[in-house]
Write an enzyme that holds these catalytic residues in place. Sequence first.
Site, PDB file in Angstrom:
ATOM      1  N   GLN A 216       6.589  -2.927   9.677  1.00  0.00           N
ATOM      2  CA  GLN A 216       6.900  -2.119  10.862  1.00  0.00           C
ATOM      3  C   GLN A 216       5.602  -1.382  11.212  1.00  0.00           C
ATOM      4  O   GLN A 216       5.275  -0.356  10.612  1.00  0.00           O
ATOM      5  CB  GLN A 216       8.008  -1.120  10.550  1.00  0.00           C
ATOM      6  CG  GLN A 216       9.224  -1.707   9.842  1.00  0.00           C
ATOM      7  CD  GLN A 216      10.205  -2.346  10.806  1.00  0.00           C
ATOM      8  OE1 GLN A 216      10.439  -1.861  11.901  1.00  0.00           O
ATOM      9  NE2 GLN A 216      10.789  -3.456  10.388  1.00  0.00           N
ATOM     10  N   ALA A 257      16.887   3.419  16.269  1.00  0.00           N
ATOM     11  CA  ALA A 257      16.265   2.382  15.439  1.00  0.00           C
ATOM     12  C   ALA A 257      14.938   1.920  16.020  1.00  0.00           C
ATOM     13  O   ALA A 257      14.512   2.350  17.100  1.00  0.00           O
ATOM     14  CB  ALA A 257      17.226   1.205  15.293  1.00  0.00           C
ATOM     15  N   HIS A 258      14.281   0.990  15.285  1.00  0.00           N
ATOM     16  CA  HIS A 258      12.950   0.545  15.685  1.00  0.00           C
ATOM     17  C   HIS A 258      12.962  -0.172  17.029  1.00  0.00           C
ATOM     18  O   HIS A 258      13.916  -0.846  17.396  1.00  0.00           O
ATOM     19  CB  HIS A 258      12.310  -0.340  14.608  1.00  0.00           C
ATOM     20  CG  HIS A 258      13.100  -1.564  14.252  1.00  0.00           C
ATOM     21  ND1 HIS A 258      12.966  -2.209  13.046  1.00  0.00           N
ATOM     22  CD2 HIS A 258      14.030  -2.268  14.929  1.00  0.00           C
ATOM     23  CE1 HIS A 258      13.748  -3.251  13.011  1.00  0.00           C
ATOM     24  NE2 HIS A 258      14.411  -3.320  14.147  1.00  0.00           N
ATOM     25  N   ASN A 259      11.897   0.030  17.785  1.00  0.00           N
ATOM     26  CA  ASN A 259      11.658  -0.626  19.084  1.00  0.00           C
ATOM     27  C   ASN A 259      12.582  -0.139  20.200  1.00  0.00           C
ATOM     28  O   ASN A 259      12.567  -0.711  21.297  1.00  0.00           O
ATOM     29  CB  ASN A 259      11.786  -2.148  18.995  1.00  0.00           C
ATOM     30  CG  ASN A 259      10.864  -2.763  17.970  1.00  0.00           C
ATOM     31  OD1 ASN A 259       9.841  -2.175  17.610  1.00  0.00           O
ATOM     32  ND2 ASN A 259      11.226  -3.931  17.469  1.00  0.00           N
TER      33      ASN A 259
END
Length: 353
Positions: A216, A257-259
Amino acid sequence: MAAAEFFPRSDGKTIAEIADFIGAEIRNAPQWDRRMTGVASLDEARPNDVAFFDNVRYADSLGATRAGCVILSERYGSRPVPEGTAALVTKRADQAFASVGRMLFPMALAPQCVSGETGVSDRAFVDASARLEAGVTVEPFAVIGPGVEIGSGTIIGANATVASGCRIGRDCRIGANVSLSHTLIGNRVIIHPGVRAGQDGFGYVAGPSGLMKTVQIGRVVIQDDVEIGANTTIDRGAIRDTVIGEGTKIDNQVQVAHNVVIGRHCVIVGQVGLSGSCTLGDGVMIGGQSGVNGHVKVGDGAQIAAISTVQNDVPPGVRWGGAPAKPVKEWFREIMTLSELAKKRRSAGNSDE
């Protein structure tokens, strides 16, 4: 034990000054020069408090209030108020009341220093390569890592950690026990205690030997005037940034969460979960305990009801709800249909007895 007042009353403002400040029409003011020093609900207000009325559910409380001043929305402007209570009529009572509260209690708008100290505490750790503008406060036991940049007027709360390379703009409030890494923050951002931002997201690839963790390598970008509630978590992006647009307000205990990309001036209520790579447009509102699936897009101005599950893209400007979420009218029709079917089954069961 004496009652604690965490936000002491100031000298306040007169009724006339308040009316001028919010642009209200004074319908009834027994004492124009009476000073209002606090804000309260209709049923708990005292003669030096400002209250507001914008819902007929509280009509009895309006009739019995002891408030020195009541702000009423125009549609209720003709309702009677008790003798000795000033009535200020304005277009939006809730907005006017919020403005008065901000004026009377400015210290309640953002977290303040726990220690009462200003400047950099000698009990904090600040790496020699960090760059802090004049007027930054770093409270005891906070840790500021290498290469960090912090703008003037910003407060870093006790036990907060700001990891290597993070940048924080001016006039921000970083609460106690916040941890920041891989994060860029604009100006006038408020981050309440316990927030975690910049940790890696939940990313694994299944293989013959089990789960393989993916890297990540993105960042968290928090734009100007964002507010983030206590114990919310914001994962950094995997191969692009996680972004929170300017003016957005996020409640306590939200998972980003990511993105994820959140537009400007969105409202996200407590316990919402935003799955990886979903995108919210500008002005989106999401009710509490709702979830948005990964890679889903929610259009500008859309509203999602509480306890909903968004599985598919949502068009701009619509109101959806349910699990799975759908247009509110369709959702309500389904609920009514199920309710009618249940009634028929119960009636049929009773007739068989």
